[in-house]
Design a protein around this motif. Structure first.
Motif, PDB file in Angstrom:
ATOM      1  N   THR A   1     -11.049  18.878  13.692  1.00 53.10           N
ATOM      2  CA  THR A   1     -11.089  20.514  13.957  1.00 53.10           C
ATOM      3  C   THR A   1      -9.655  20.893  13.794  1.00 53.10           C
ATOM      4  N   ARG A   2      -8.507  20.310  13.905  1.00 54.06           N
ATOM      5  CA  ARG A   2      -7.123  20.770  13.875  1.00 54.06           C
ATOM      6  C   ARG A   2      -6.734  21.085  12.468  1.00 54.06           C
ATOM      7  N   GLY A   3      -7.477  20.386  11.271  1.00 57.58           N
ATOM      8  CA  GLY A   3      -7.115  20.824  10.068  1.00 57.58           C
ATOM      9  C   GLY A   3      -5.788  20.326   9.512  1.00 57.58           C
ATOM     10  N   GLY A   4      -5.128  20.997   8.930  1.00 64.36           N
ATOM     11  CA  GLY A   4      -3.831  20.763   8.255  1.00 64.36           C
ATOM     12  C   GLY A   4      -2.664  20.398   9.089  1.00 64.36           C
ATOM     13  N   PHE A   5      -2.801  20.967  10.555  1.00 62.95           N
ATOM     14  CA  PHE A   5      -1.451  20.990  11.489  1.00 62.95           C
ATOM     15  C   PHE A   5      -1.665  19.916  12.484  1.00 62.95           C
TER      16      PHE A   5
ATOM     17  N   GLU B   1       0.792  -1.002  -0.078  1.00 56.89           N
ATOM     18  CA  GLU B   1      -0.034  -0.114  -0.144  1.00 56.89           C
ATOM     19  C   GLU B   1       0.918   1.324   0.070  1.00 56.89           C
ATOM     20  N   MET B   2       0.243   2.271  -0.519  1.00 59.10           N
ATOM     21  CA  MET B   2       0.867   3.666  -0.548  1.00 59.10           C
ATOM     22  C   MET B   2       0.138   4.719  -0.028  1.00 59.10           C
ATOM     23  N   ASN B   3       0.619   5.747   0.897  1.00 57.81           N
ATOM     24  CA  ASN B   3      -0.314   6.505   1.347  1.00 57.81           C
ATOM     25  C   ASN B   3       0.406   8.131   1.254  1.00 57.81           C
ATOM     26  N   VAL B   4      -0.252   8.980   1.347  1.00 54.89           N
ATOM     27  CA  VAL B   4       0.066  10.352   1.129  1.00 54.89           C
ATOM     28  C   VAL B   4      -0.386  11.287   1.883  1.00 54.89           C
ATOM     29  N   CYS B   5       0.272  12.031   2.827  1.00 58.17           N
ATOM     30  CA  CYS B   5      -0.057  13.031   3.795  1.00 58.17           C
ATOM     31  C   CYS B   5      -0.688  14.179   3.174  1.00 58.17           C
ATOM     32  N   ASP B   6      -1.720  14.642   3.582  1.00 58.47           N
ATOM     33  CA  ASP B   6      -2.090  15.948   3.142  1.00 58.47           C
ATOM     34  C   ASP B   6      -2.145  16.979   4.415  1.00 58.47           C
ATOM     35  N   ASN B   7      -1.390  16.652   5.415  1.00 57.01           N
ATOM     36  CA  ASN B   7      -1.087  17.686   6.429  1.00 57.01           C
ATOM     37  C   ASN B   7      -0.190  18.766   6.056  1.00 57.01           C
ATOM     38  N   LEU B   8      -0.241  19.799   6.605  1.00 55.00           N
ATOM     39  CA  LEU B   8       0.275  20.891   6.558  1.00 55.00           C
ATOM     40  C   LEU B   8       1.519  21.221   7.644  1.00 55.00           C
ATOM     41  N   GLY B   9       1.750  20.557   8.631  1.00 52.72           N
ATOM     42  CA  GLY B   9       2.797  20.650   9.582  1.00 52.72           C
ATOM     43  C   GLY B   9       4.084  19.930   8.786  1.00 52.72           C
ATOM     44  N   ASP B  10       5.254  20.888   9.107  1.00 54.15           N
ATOM     45  CA  ASP B  10       6.488  20.538   8.539  1.00 54.15           C
ATOM     46  C   ASP B  10       6.957  19.115   8.501  1.00 54.15           C
ATOM     47  N   HIS B  11       6.672  18.601   9.624  1.00 50.98           N
ATOM     48  CA  HIS B  11       7.189  17.167   9.693  1.00 50.98           C
ATOM     49  C   HIS B  11       6.317  16.145   8.811  1.00 50.98           C
ATOM     50  N   LEU B  12       5.073  16.724   8.345  1.00 44.93           N
ATOM     51  CA  LEU B  12       4.309  15.521   7.880  1.00 44.93           C
ATOM     52  C   LEU B  12       3.721  16.145   6.292  1.00 44.93           C
ATOM     53  N   VAL B  13       3.961  17.358   6.144  1.00 45.04           N
ATOM     54  CA  VAL B  13       3.441  17.873   4.730  1.00 45.04           C
ATOM     55  C   VAL B  13       4.101  17.069   3.496  1.00 45.04           C
TER      56      VAL B  13
END
Ligand SMILES: [Zn+2]
Ligand SMILES: [Zn+2]
Length: 212
Positions: free
Chosen positions: A164-168, A98-110
């Motif tokens: 509720t934490r959104g991208g971060f 499997e392959m997954n991509v993060c949609d987060n915005l924090g520097d360590h996950l973006v």
């Protein structure tokens, strides 16, 4: 005592090992974290750090109010990215579970991409090779990741559309691919032998070499 320590390993109660790194493979404190990040020596999963760029996060229209990239364009761009990376991993290194991509915005996950191979040897090979390569004009940073169970790493609220934490948020927000692509990639494995491999667009992946 040993049993107790094993039962709390990597959980919030563990004062030594970082539960975020253990579950998510990334923690917002990075190297400055007060708890240990136990980097695995063997794993089926590799992380390609900050490699996916969501065009909606960088493309603002001139007035700065509207996003210049529509949802449809963004999804097409994302599906294309996903397919290219997935195909490259299977062709060069081995079968991908499997392959997954993060949609987060924090520097360590973006933009982090997690690729879980069927075999640990393939993951090891991939990490060594990928750190000598470039993707879309940026050097690839790949490492073995402790994440093998993505359900543990994912934000449950995000999946329900309620985070509720959104991208971060510090749990993974995994960006979904289109249903057609999912069927093509994960349905393909049964008939792979009949189809042969598809060719890649040559200008995206580059070996570290004279082109620098
Ligand atoms: Zn940490
Ligand atoms: Zn979340």
């Amino acid at each position: 005592m040993a049993e107790y320590l094993a039962s709390i390993f990597g959980t919030e109660k563990d004062k030594v090992n970082c539960s975020f790194y253990f579950k998510i493979g990334a923690c917002r404190h990075g190297d400055r974290c007060s708890r240990l990040h136990n980097k695995p020596t063997f794993s089926q999963t590799i992380a390609l750090l900050n490699i996916y760029r969501n065009p909606q996060n960088s493309a603002q229209s001139a007035d700065g109010l509207h996003c210049a990239v529509s949802d449809v364009e963004m999804q097409e761009h994302y599906d294309q990215f996903f397919e290219e990376v997935f195909a490259e991993m299977e062709e060069k290194y081995g079968e991908v579970e499997e392959m997954n991509v993060c949609d987060n915005l924090g520097d360590h996950l973006v933009g982090n991409v997690y690729v879980k191979f069927r075999r640990e040897e393939d993951a090891e090979k991939a990490v060594m090779d990928l750190n000598n390569r470039w993707f879309n004009a940026q050097a690839v940073h790949a490492e073995l990741s402790p994440v093998t169970d993505f359900r543990e790493a994912c934000c449950r609220q995000y999946e329900m559309g309620e985070c509720t934490r959104g991208g971060f948020c510090n749990f993974m927000h995994l960006k979904p691919i289109s249903r057609e692509l999912r069927r093509e990639l994960y349905g393909r494995r049964r008939k792979r032998c009949l189809e042969g491999s598809r060719s890649m667009s040559p200008d995206v992946w580059r070996a570290l070499g004279p082109c620098l």
